[in-house]
Design a protein around this motif. Sequence first.
Motif, PDB file in Angstrom:
ATOM      1  N   ARG A 207     -63.772  -6.459  45.297  1.00  0.00           N
ATOM      2  CA  ARG A 207     -63.745  -6.793  46.694  1.00  0.00           C
ATOM      3  C   ARG A 207     -63.677  -5.678  47.820  1.00  0.00           C
ATOM      4  O   ARG A 207     -62.711  -5.325  48.094  1.00  0.00           O
ATOM      5  CB  ARG A 207     -62.559  -7.684  46.993  1.00  0.00           C
ATOM      6  N   SER A 221     -60.554  -3.385  46.414  1.00  0.00           N
ATOM      7  CA  SER A 221     -59.835  -3.889  45.328  1.00  0.00           C
ATOM      8  C   SER A 221     -60.772  -4.175  43.949  1.00  0.00           C
ATOM      9  O   SER A 221     -61.719  -4.837  44.376  1.00  0.00           O
ATOM     10  CB  SER A 221     -59.129  -5.243  46.038  1.00  0.00           C
ATOM     11  N   ARG A 411     -60.566 -18.939  45.533  1.00  0.00           N
ATOM     12  CA  ARG A 411     -60.627 -17.470  45.067  1.00  0.00           C
ATOM     13  C   ARG A 411     -61.904 -17.061  44.526  1.00  0.00           C
ATOM     14  O   ARG A 411     -62.359 -15.754  44.964  1.00  0.00           O
ATOM     15  CB  ARG A 411     -59.716 -17.225  43.782  1.00  0.00           C
ATOM     16  N   THR A 415     -63.734 -14.204  46.986  1.00  0.00           N
ATOM     17  CA  THR A 415     -64.144 -12.990  46.380  1.00  0.00           C
ATOM     18  C   THR A 415     -65.468 -12.586  46.454  1.00  0.00           C
ATOM     19  O   THR A 415     -66.030 -11.560  46.606  1.00  0.00           O
ATOM     20  CB  THR A 415     -63.781 -12.950  44.940  1.00  0.00           C
ATOM     21  N   LEU A 466     -57.263 -11.870  49.863  1.00  0.00           N
ATOM     22  CA  LEU A 466     -58.709 -11.683  49.096  1.00  0.00           C
ATOM     23  C   LEU A 466     -59.688 -10.694  50.190  1.00  0.00           C
ATOM     24  O   LEU A 466     -60.555 -10.232  49.442  1.00  0.00           O
ATOM     25  CB  LEU A 466     -59.268 -12.394  48.430  1.00  0.00           C
TER      26      LEU A 466
END
Length: 836
Positions: A207, A221, A411, A415, A466
């Motif tokens: 990410r 990340s 999520r 992402t 995120l």
Amino acid sequence: MTSSRSLHDGWSVRVGSGPAPEHITSVAVPASVPGVVHLDLLAAGLIPDPYLDDNESALAWIGLVDWRYETTFTFDADEALDEGQVSASARHDLVFDGLDTVATVLLNGQTVAETANQHRTYRVDVTSALVAGENTLRVDFRSPVRYANEQSVILGVRQRPYPLPYDAIRKSACSFGWDWGIKTATSGIWKPVRLESWSVARLAAVRPQVIDADAGIVEVSIEVERAGDGPVTVSVEVGGATASAELAGEETSTKVTVTVANAHLWWPVGYGEQPLYDLTVRLEASGVSLDEAHRRIGFRTVEWDSAPDADGTPFTLKVNGTPVFVKGANWIPDDAFPVRVDRARYERRLRQARDANLNLIRVWGGGIYEQDDFYDLADELGLLTWQDFLFACAAYAEEEPLRSEVEAEARDNVTRIGHHASLVLLTGNNENLWGYEDWGWKLRLDGKTWGAYYYYDLLPSIVSALAPTVPYAPGSPFSPEPAGAIQRFGEDPRVRSAAHPNSERHGTMHIWDLWNQKDWPHYRDYTPRFVAEFGWQGPPTWSTLTRAISDNPLTPESPGMIVHQKAMEGNVKLTNGLIPHYRLPEDMETWHWAMQLNQANAISTALEHFRSHAPHTAGAIMWQLNDCWPVTSWAAIDGDEHPKPLFYALRNAFAPRALTIQPREGGFVAVVLNDTADAWSGQLRITRRAYDGAVISEHFESVDVAARANATVQVPDAAARPGDAASELLVAELDSIRGLWFFGEPRDSALEQPHVSVEATDHADGVEITLTAHNLVREATLLVDKIEPHAVADEGLVTLLPGESTTILVRGITAAQATDISQPGILRSANQLVAS
């Protein structure tokens, strides 16, 4: 390296159970993967095209059937991993990028996964289920209609505008039908499936987020999944800069920061260039490469300014600190079977959007999270994207199993898309905050959950974790918390605003009372801070209409036309919205043109009005850019990809430089609209003219309009007061750009039958058509799809004063075909709807 093998070959699909016709029940049909069952049955010649006539009703049984997909593939463990990898810790994962929707996955007869979410990806460790040699992979899909009905009973019935309970299943809401959409209730392996083999570790998530655009700083990340516990190294390379980090022992996540020297800023179209940087993440252990991931990023900052002012709460987009007036359109799935939308089709549609002078596409919350190609192309083209989370026009249960599914899909998709330079807003839902307040939900819910937890808690926390540089709003429409608020609006304490969610003075607004109840000049009654939805219907192009509907005779109310008109009382609203402006035509082709023109007039009126109030009004997103099948709808581009007259209305109203004449308290004003980086100066000429072109009144005024600004000039009384409203108009001109105001409605005016000379000249890209008007011709448009379905004119809705000429490039026809353009059914104008 992680090795990947697609599993797209050798599939068949057959009926599991349900009310299928007898000739299909016993047949194994070759299946395309990615694909859906409708397209497999269509390819096999077992069903008619769902888009034609009333085949939709004849095929409703498909959504009531359980379907079984099956294939075989060979597996050799020794060949699955790349040379040099440690096979002792080998993992073999079955990866589905998308299953539509409720499925049981079996490998060699062993259940390895059970799914219930179209919007998620699934990765399953199948190491123990694989066998050497031939393997059988099966996916059993449950009927989405029956499953949704069952779940609605289990979860409790909640409010929605359509009969099927799309709120009870994590599947594209519009696949159950919408007021512009066909009911499909699809089933199938709608995204790629593959077998991935890896050892030691793999990259589970990457990410990137630009945390300082000016300094070129990007923070990546990284999450790692392990099959062992040894140290691994991750490295990041972007723009010639590199950085790395080591994960020891059981560590599975890290952040790597990279600084790119002299990084160039990414800008939306019309504001600058779109430089993009390739970013590569590598995972290694003991010098052996284990995995790689690739992204493209752009360096930019984005914020939505909602600091309260004297007029309420604005909603102003700023990119790299620069305010951007949003010229937008809402996006629905471009095909009711989205698997048919490939990169080339995305590019055609998004280039059309840019050609219409749009700078933002809002992906509406009743469809899908689009494929990677959509966001990649938006990055390249400089088209900003606003992505709704997939909740639309309904109350949604917050209980299990939906609660966990919503979190998992959010999520997955944050992402996947959160790094895109074009992504400027993630929004919790479409119209659910508004629905909770105004659509009678509170009484009917009687204390049930309705989705507030998702919009105010779960989703913002996921975005913050995120994709922290992507702004989030709880819904559309939505009113940010105004200054001095002392109580929450509504009865649910989780609703964090003291203002009505569809307030004209605060945040974003949807305006639908015009189409539903009022005439379109009433758009001028509103001066919203930002309008995220508004629209007016019109039929598709003639070639699309007649390809899809075989009614004989074809009339506005013939059976196929009604099937392809999904809006409640849609034809009644079309008629009611036309008659104040034009008389209702008796013949079908003229009716078709009248409704298309009235749609364009309605949206032109709205856009010019909203734009004239910038920066108070900070943007307008019309409903809708595209269609998913051949249908009468609010779209500017129809289901066969053809532009309607509305497309030209968008292009003209959103032009970088434009002039508009607007009624204001105290008279008329000419508003000079300058959405360019350069000041615009000159002599503004304002004239009142007779329809024969004679100048009755003339006024000049010097104007100096700053970059990205408007200038408002009062129209003198001598020009603003017509002697004969039926035969006079106002004209404002600056350089070669002008705005018009007709004092009378077309139906009450002195417009005559158009007298136009037509000249055709060969051009490298088609044929140039020169139109010369010998009387006033209002909104001349070439309906060239009647000559050749894929022919396109590069201009439309052109008003010519007597003696004026314009040249229009028509692509997709020959000079021989151009002789048909002068026919009155192809060369159309408002005159033809007025003059006898």
